[in-house]
Motif scaffolding. Structure first.
Motif, PDB file in Angstrom:
ATOM      1  N   THR A  50       0.815  -1.214   0.000  1.00  0.00           N
ATOM      2  CA  THR A  50       0.000   0.000   0.000  1.00  0.00           C
ATOM      3  C   THR A  50       0.851   1.268   0.000  1.00  0.00           C
ATOM      4  N   LYS A  51       2.171   1.115   0.131  1.00  0.00           N
ATOM      5  CA  LYS A  51       3.076   2.268   0.182  1.00  0.00           C
ATOM      6  C   LYS A  51       3.739   2.454  -1.189  1.00  0.00           C
ATOM      7  N   PRO A  52       4.274   3.687  -1.451  1.00  0.00           N
ATOM      8  CA  PRO A  52       5.000   3.906  -2.697  1.00  0.00           C
ATOM      9  C   PRO A  52       6.181   2.934  -2.808  1.00  0.00           C
ATOM     10  N   ASN A  55       1.484   1.433  -4.050  1.00  0.00           N
ATOM     11  CA  ASN A  55       0.249   2.189  -3.849  1.00  0.00           C
ATOM     12  C   ASN A  55      -1.019   1.384  -4.122  1.00  0.00           C
ATOM     13  N   LYS A  57      -4.550  -0.076  -3.361  1.00  0.00           N
ATOM     14  CA  LYS A  57      -5.631   0.570  -2.615  1.00  0.00           C
ATOM     15  C   LYS A  57      -6.236  -0.357  -1.560  1.00  0.00           C
ATOM     16  N   ASP A  64      -6.011  -3.663  -8.275  1.00  0.00           N
ATOM     17  CA  ASP A  64      -4.673  -3.648  -7.686  1.00  0.00           C
ATOM     18  C   ASP A  64      -3.717  -4.629  -8.350  1.00  0.00           C
TER      19      ASP A  64
END
Length: 616
Positions: A50-52, A55, A57, A64
């Motif tokens: 979920t992090k750069p 990303n 969702k 996703d």
């Protein structure tokens, strides 16, 4: 789509009330705890999708697929953890593991997908996507590249939901060698359709591996196995609502404990070497009343404590015409059996202790060895830094990289979990041992997720010690505490007199004697070996019980008995695969007092399967 997010959990919990409850002793079937929250401190070894730059969702609405695929492709073979926080990750094509990562580096396995909680972390297939049942497609395909060197792979803590309108869907195709596991995983179909839930036969040579605490709901086939090597071990498996068969074993050597099945079809189709222990099978509907709970082909088969309700019979030997058994089977076997001194061949039925579960501590309280100066690249000696982390007072010590050690590290104090990210310790074997487990404040210690620990581990404590998902060049014992192995590969295990040991998916690969039980108690579910030499030596009044799997006899089979018992008790139901023309010639040697007798290959049909007992 918020309704969809709740639906996967509703299906899981509503149809399986055991889910959401903590597993107890001798648990039959899977059990998930909704309070479980697997999380890690910030580290480059843990890739939060979920992090750069990923990303994802996780809202059940956004697609996703690209985010998850990029995270997988970037981390192949890099001893990293792809971490999915709770959420629903919608996908529209197959997620595929690869032999090379995006940097072009060769991957030899060492991949790990981890969800926060299997009831709340869901990868969901978009409806009406995999519609062709003649060309089934997996939601996640974990490799299998034609050789047995795809090591130490894990999928844990996730629900794979194939949604609706996907009759050609396979939930998960998993592959690993030596060590590897599918743990705490649910595979569900919202409309009951789908091809296979968990497929362990995408390619030959799959295993040794472990499937533990897994549920499959719906699909034509719940679990499929295949290929001739390298063994697969199951514990706490729940299968419900399949339309063709629950578990289909098609060529593999399989050991199963704690299977719970409910549905209108045969629970287990055993067409190759199969062990079933402590299983409950429930047939529902008119079709089940005409069917067996377990259908056995011509291969070796062992059952103990298997009950079946709602079926015509518990176990049917249709291929050999044997008498059918049930509704409850206390103990039964198909395949040649022998006792060197004569008499019955019966298992001792040793008491089974469950693998200890250590609480997952909040990450803020962990001691991350890098914070104490350890070098995660393995270029500099980290012995002193690792020791400081262990002595810091933290109960969890985390190793997010790979580390060189030039002197032994002592596990003591409050430390109760040493947790890796699949990296190695002491790759160049600069010290032996790497870890010395001593007495400490916790009654038990878990060493988890290292591949390999090249200098080995010395156990020098009366505490309970658990090795989970570990490759270790050697494990030696100078204490008498209880020991648990779960998904472990090592060499030449010799236990102390009187020691009690339980093992699931144990892989021992040295030349010479592999396992020695001197006066203790040894229970193994799924024992795979390589190379020649005695596979188990039981002495001094000890008791050993081996419930599958097999010897991959690659060298020197004729030089030693497969099993040796000296004034002790032992039982084995075991298989052998040998492509070199040199299989074991002597299967069992039993010494009572000064008298010795042997079982040779071919005695009473003892080939290639061996079921034998020696009673002190």
């Amino acid at each position: 789509m918020t309704t969809r997010v709740g639906l996967a959990a509703l299906l899981t919990t509503a149809l399986l009330p055991a889910f959401g409850a903590a597993a107890g002793a001798n648990q039959v079937g899977a059990a998930f705890d909704p309070k479980t929250s697997v999380a890690y401190p910030p580290t480059p070894a843990v890739i939060d999708v979920t992090k750069p730059p990923y990303n994802a969702k996780g809202d059940g609405v956004a697609d996703d697929t690209d985010a998850l695929q990029k995270a997988l492709s970037d981390t192949m073979g890099r001893h990293k953890i792809v971490y999915l926080p709770n959420g629903t990750y919608l996908v529209s094509r197959s997620l595929r593991w690869a032999k090379k990562n995006t940097k072009g580096e060769e991957a030899w396995g060492f991949n790990h997908v981890q969800g926060q909680n299997p009831l709340k972390t869901v990868i969901r297939l978009k409806d009406d996507t995999f519609t062709d049942v003649e060309k089934p497609v997996a939601m996640m395909w974990c490799g299998g590249f034609g050789s047995a060197d795809w090591f130490h792979n894990y999928v844990q803590g996730v629900t794979f939901n194939v949604g609706r309108g996907n009759p050609g869907a396979v939930g998960l195709q998993f592959y690993s060698n030596n060590t590897g596991a599918v743990r705490d995983v649910a595979v569900v179909s919202e409309d009951g359709r789908g091809f296979i839930g968990l497929d362990l036969a995408p390619a030959d040579m799959n295993g040794p591996l472990l499937v533990r605490n897994v549920m499959v709901q719906g699909f034509e086939t719940g679990v499929r196995t295949g290929g001739s090597v390298n063994s697969q071990t199951f514990e706490r498996l729940t299968l419900t609502g399949q339309t063709k068969v629950g578990l289909a074993n098609r060529g593999q050597s399989v050991s199963v404990r704690g299977l719970s099945f409910a549905g209108g079809v045969t629970a287990v189709d055993a067409q190759s070497f199969t062990v079933l222990v402590d299983c409950k099978l429930s047939g529902t509907g008119a079709a089940a009343r005409l069917a067996p709970g377990v259908n056995v082909g011509k291969a070796a088969f062992f059952a103990r404590n298997v009950t079946a309700t709602g079926y015509r019979v518990a176990v049917a030997f249709a291929a050999t015409g044997r008498e059918e058994l049930g509704p409850a089977v206390a103990e039964a076997a198909q395949g040649a059996a022998g006792n060197p001194f004569g008499g019955p061949v019966e298992s001792p039925g040793l008491p089974v202790a469950e693998t200890p579960e250590v609480p997952w501590d909040a990450p803020a309280g962990w001691a991350v060895v890098d914070a104490f100066g350890a070098d995660p690249t393995g270029n500099k000696d980290s012995s002193a830094a690792v020791q400081m982390a262990i002595d810091s007072g933290a109960t969890t010590v985390f190793f997010p990289g790979s580390y060189s050690l030039s002197s032994p590290v002592r596990v003591r104090g409050k430390a109760r979990r040493l947790l890796g990210a699949g990296g190695w310790l002491d790759y160049n074997k600069k010290t032996k041992p790497d870890l010395i487990v001593e007495d400490g404040e916790s009654p038990g210690v878990v060493v988890e997720h290292f591949a390999p620990i090249n200098g080995g581990v010395e156990v020098k404590t009366s505490r309970t010690v658990t090795f989970r998902s570990v490759e270790a060049a050697a494990v030696t014992f100078k204490g008498k505490g209880e020991v648990f192995f779960e998904d472990v590969v090592t060499n030449d295990l010799r236990f102390n007199p009187g020691q009690r040991v339980w093992a699931r998916q144990l892989n021992v690969e040295n030349e010479g004697t592999h396992l020695t039980n001197d006066g203790g108690m040894l229970w193994v579910l799924g024992y795979k070996t390589e190379r020649g030499g005695t596979l188990l030596r039981t002495t001094g009044g000890g008791t050993s019980e081996i419930l599958g799997n097999f010897s991959y006899t690659t060298t020197a089979g004729k030089l030693a008995p497969m099993f040796v018992t000296e004034n002790a008790t032992a039982f084995a139901f075991f298989n052998e695969v040998c492509y070199t023309g040199d299989p074991f010639r002597t299967l069992a040697r039993d010494v009572r007092g000064t008298a010795a007798k042997e079982l040779k290959r071919g005695d009473g049909g003892l080939s290639p399967y061996v079921s034998w007992a020696a009673v002190k």
